[in-house]
Motif scaffolding. Structure first.
Motif, short mmCIF file in Angstrom:
data_model
loop_
_atom_site.label_atom_id
_atom_site.label_comp_id
_atom_site.label_asym_id
_atom_site.label_seq_id
_atom_site.Cartn_x
_atom_site.Cartn_y
_atom_site.Cartn_z
N GLY A 154 -6.66 -4.85 3.31
CA GLY A 154 -6.62 -5.24 1.76
C GLY A 154 -5.65 -4.27 1.26
N LEU A 155 -5.66 -3.16 1.47
CA LEU A 155 -4.59 -2.18 0.77
C LEU A 155 -3.25 -2.35 0.98
CD1 LEU A 155 -6.77 1.21 0.94
CD2 LEU A 155 -6.24 -0.07 -1.17
N ALA A 156 -3.07 -2.77 2.38
CA ALA A 156 -1.78 -2.93 2.74
C ALA A 156 -1.41 -4.34 2.39
CB ALA A 156 -1.69 -3.07 4.40
N ALA A 168 7.09 -0.30 12.55
CA ALA A 168 8.21 -0.71 11.88
C ALA A 168 7.74 -1.18 10.32
CB ALA A 168 8.68 -1.91 12.47
N VAL A 169 6.41 -1.76 10.31
CA VAL A 169 5.98 -1.99 9.09
C VAL A 169 5.67 -1.00 8.11
CG1 VAL A 169 3.93 -3.10 8.02
CG2 VAL A 169 4.77 -4.18 9.96
N VAL A 170 5.05 0.13 8.51
CA VAL A 170 4.75 1.40 7.87
C VAL A 170 5.96 1.96 7.62
CG1 VAL A 170 2.30 1.49 8.56
CG2 VAL A 170 4.13 2.56 9.79
N GLN A 171 6.95 1.80 8.34
CA GLN A 171 8.46 2.49 8.09
C GLN A 171 8.88 1.71 7.00
OE1 GLN A 171 11.22 2.23 11.31
NE2 GLN A 171 11.99 4.11 10.74
N ALA A 172 8.94 0.43 6.96
CA ALA A 172 9.38 -0.56 5.83
C ALA A 172 8.87 -0.19 4.67
CB ALA A 172 9.37 -1.81 6.01
N MET A 173 7.64 0.41 4.68
CA MET A 173 6.78 0.79 3.24
C MET A 173 7.10 2.12 3.07
SD MET A 173 2.90 -0.84 4.80
CE MET A 173 2.11 -0.46 3.16
N GLY A 174 8.00 2.71 3.84
CA GLY A 174 8.32 4.00 3.27
C GLY A 174 7.24 5.16 3.58
N LEU A 175 6.22 4.71 4.33
CA LEU A 175 5.19 5.71 4.96
C LEU A 175 5.28 6.49 6.10
CD1 LEU A 175 2.30 3.34 3.36
CD2 LEU A 175 3.47 5.10 2.26
N ARG A 187 -6.44 6.41 2.07
CA ARG A 187 -6.01 7.18 1.20
C ARG A 187 -4.51 7.09 0.96
NH1 ARG A 187 -9.64 11.29 3.08
NH2 ARG A 187 -7.73 12.38 4.02
N ILE A 188 -3.84 7.07 1.90
CA ILE A 188 -2.23 7.08 1.64
C ILE A 188 -2.01 5.78 1.25
CG2 ILE A 188 -0.11 6.93 3.14
CD1 ILE A 188 -1.65 9.11 4.83
N LEU A 189 -2.48 4.69 1.93
CA LEU A 189 -2.11 3.18 1.32
C LEU A 189 -2.60 3.26 0.01
CD1 LEU A 189 -3.46 1.32 4.73
CD2 LEU A 189 -1.14 1.52 3.90
N ALA A 190 -3.81 3.54 -0.49
CA ALA A 190 -4.30 3.29 -1.85
C ALA A 190 -2.96 4.03 -2.73
CB ALA A 190 -5.74 3.90 -2.09
#
Length: 376
Positions: A16-18, A54-61, A112-115
Motif C-alpha cells: 500500500g505504501l509503495a 531497481a524499483v527502490v533505486q528509482a524511488m531514491g531509497l 517507516r521509510i516508505l511512509a
C-alpha cells in the motif's frame, strides 16, 4: 484543466505504501486508510531482491535501505537444547547469501521509510477501514468506519491475505487461498541470551524456528513454523494462537527455552496461516488488488516484499497510461505481473529442508522486465 484522478489505497503495509508513492509520483490524488492505529511495529526481516532493487533505486531509497539493512554474519544450526551443531558464514536462512546485492531489512523499518517517502500524512488515516463500496461506471462510493462516505475514481486493495476489499469487490473469500499445510508465529522477545550478529535456526520434521536480533540488539525476532489447521476462529483468537505456538515449541530447551517462555508476555505477536493467494483476476471494474491481497506467495518464498514493490510500480505505471480507462490499465498490469508472480509462487516447496536453490531464486527475483522504469 481537469483535476487529477483520485485513488483510495486500503492498507499501509509495503504494497500500500509503495503504491501510494508511485501513484503520487504519476500525479494521482491518493488517500490511504489503515485499520491499525499506527504503522505496525515488530515483524520479521524481509528481502528486496532482483528487479525490486531497481524499483527502490528509482524511488531514491536504495541508500537509505542499505543503511537500515540487517547486519548478520551467518547462520548457526542448533539442536533442541540450543547447542550449535553446524554453522554457515556465507548465508542466512532468512536473507540468503551474504555476498549478494539483496537487501534484508526489518519489515517495520521498511514501512517507516516508505511512509516517510510517500508523504502526504494529512491524506493517511489510521484506525480506519472501508465498510462498504458502491462502484459504478464512473467511480466508487466508499463508506468508512469513522469518516463520512467519499467518492474515488479507483480503489486499490493492499490489505493482505484476508483482504476485505477482495471479498467485497471480487466476491473472493477463502476459496482463493491455497493452504500450504502450516502456520507461522512471529514475535519479539527480550534478548536475554546475548545473540549479537548471527541467525539461529532449529529444524526437525514438525517444527522450524528462526531467531535473530533486531537493529538495536535489545530484542530478538523469533519465527516458528509448524503444521496446523487454521480455521476462522483461530485467526481472530490471539490467546489460542499463542497456546498453539507454545505447544508446538514444547521441548525446546537450553538457550531456546527463554524464547518459548517469552510467548506469554510478548505484545508484538503475529500469527498467520501459510497460504498462497491464487486468483484468476485481480480486479473488477474500478477496484484492483496489489501485493498479498492479489498474489501472496507465502513467507516461505522469501519474495513477498519484492512482489509487493514491483507490483505497486507496475500497477501505477499502467494506470498512468490510461487513467480514464482503469479496466484496460488493470488488465495490462495483470498481464505483465502474472508470469513473475507464478515464478515466485513456485519457489515454495514445503518438503525442502534447505534454502531455495540460488539459481531458482535469482531466476524468480529477476523474472519481469521493467523496461519503462526510468521513462517519464
Amino acid at each position: 484543466m481537469q483535476p487529477a484522478p483520485t485513488v483510495l489505497v486500503s492498507g499501509a503495509g509495503v504494497a500500500g505504501l509503495a503504491a501510494a508513492w508511485w501513484l503520487r509520483y504519476f500525479g494521482f490524488q491518493v488517500t490511504v486508510v489503515e485499520k491499525a492505529p499506527a504503522l505496525r511495529g515488530g515483524g520479521h526481516a524481509v528481502d528486496i531482491r532482483g528487479v525490486a532493487l531497481a524499483v527502490v533505486q528509482a524511488m531514491g531509497l536504495l541508500d537509505t535501505l542499505h543503511t537500515h539493512r540487517t547486519r548478520l554474519a551467518g547462520l548457526s544450526m542448533l539442536d533442541r537444547d540450543g547447542n550449535e551443531i553446524r554453522r554457515d558464514d556465507s548465508r542466512t536462512f532468512s536473507g540468503g547469501r551474504l555476498d549478494s546485492p539483496d537487501i534484508e531489512i526489518f519489515r517495520d523499518a521498511l514501512c517507516r521509510i516508505l511512509a516517510q517517502a510517500a508523504g502526504a500524512p494529512a491524506d493517511t488515516y489510521y484506525d480506519e477501514q472501508i465498510t462498504a463500496m458502491d462502484p459504478d461506471a464512473d467511480g466508487v462510493s466508499v463508506s468508512f468506519a469513522r469518516h463520512l462516505s467519499r467518492r474515488f475514481d479507483v480503489v486499490v486493495g493492499a490489505d493482505g491475505v484476508y483482504s476485505p476489499v477482495r471479498r467485497q469487490a471480487l466476491q473472493a473469500g477463502d476459496d482463493c487461498l491455497l493452504p500450504l499445510g502450516g502456520a507461522l508465529a512471529f514475535y519479539s522477545a527480550p534478548n536475554r541470551i546475548g545473540l549479537a550478529d548471527r541467525e539461529w535456526m532449529y529444524r526437525d520434521a514438525e517444527l522450524g524456528v528462526v531467531v535473530y536480533p533486531d537493529a538495536s540488539g535489545a530484542e530478538l525476532r523469533v519465527g516458528a513454523g509448524f503444521g496446523a489447521d487454521v480455521d476462522a476462529a483461530l485467526r481472530h483468537d490471539v490467546a489460542a494462537q499463542k497456546a498453539l505456538a507454545r505447544d508446538r515449541m514444547h521441548g525446546l530447551g537450553g538457550r531456546l527455552q527463554p524464547l518459548v517462555e517469552a510467548l506469554d508476555s510478548t505484545e508484538a505477536f503475529y500469527f498467520g496461516e501459510l497460504v498462497q493467494v491464487r486468483l484468476p483476476r485481480w480486479w473488477q471494474g474500478r477496484v484492483v488488488l496489489v501485493g498479498d491481497a492479489a498474489y501472496c506467495a507465502s513467507p516461505f518464498s522469501g519474495q513477498g516484499t519484492s512482489l509487493a514493490l514491483v507490483g505497486a510500480y507496475v500497477l501505477a505505471r499502467e494506470l498512468s497510461r490510461s487513467p480514464d480507462a482503469p479496466a484496460a490499465a488493470f488488465a495490462r498490469y495483470q498481464a505483465r505481473m502474472r508470469p513473475y508472480v507464478e515464478l515466485n509462487q513456485a519457489l515454495v516447496d514445503m518438503t525442502r529442508q534447505g534454502p531455495v536453490p540460488d539459481a531458482q531464486m535469482q531466476a524468480a527475483a529477476n523474472g519481469i522486465a521493467l523496461h519503462d522504469l526510468h521513462q517519464p
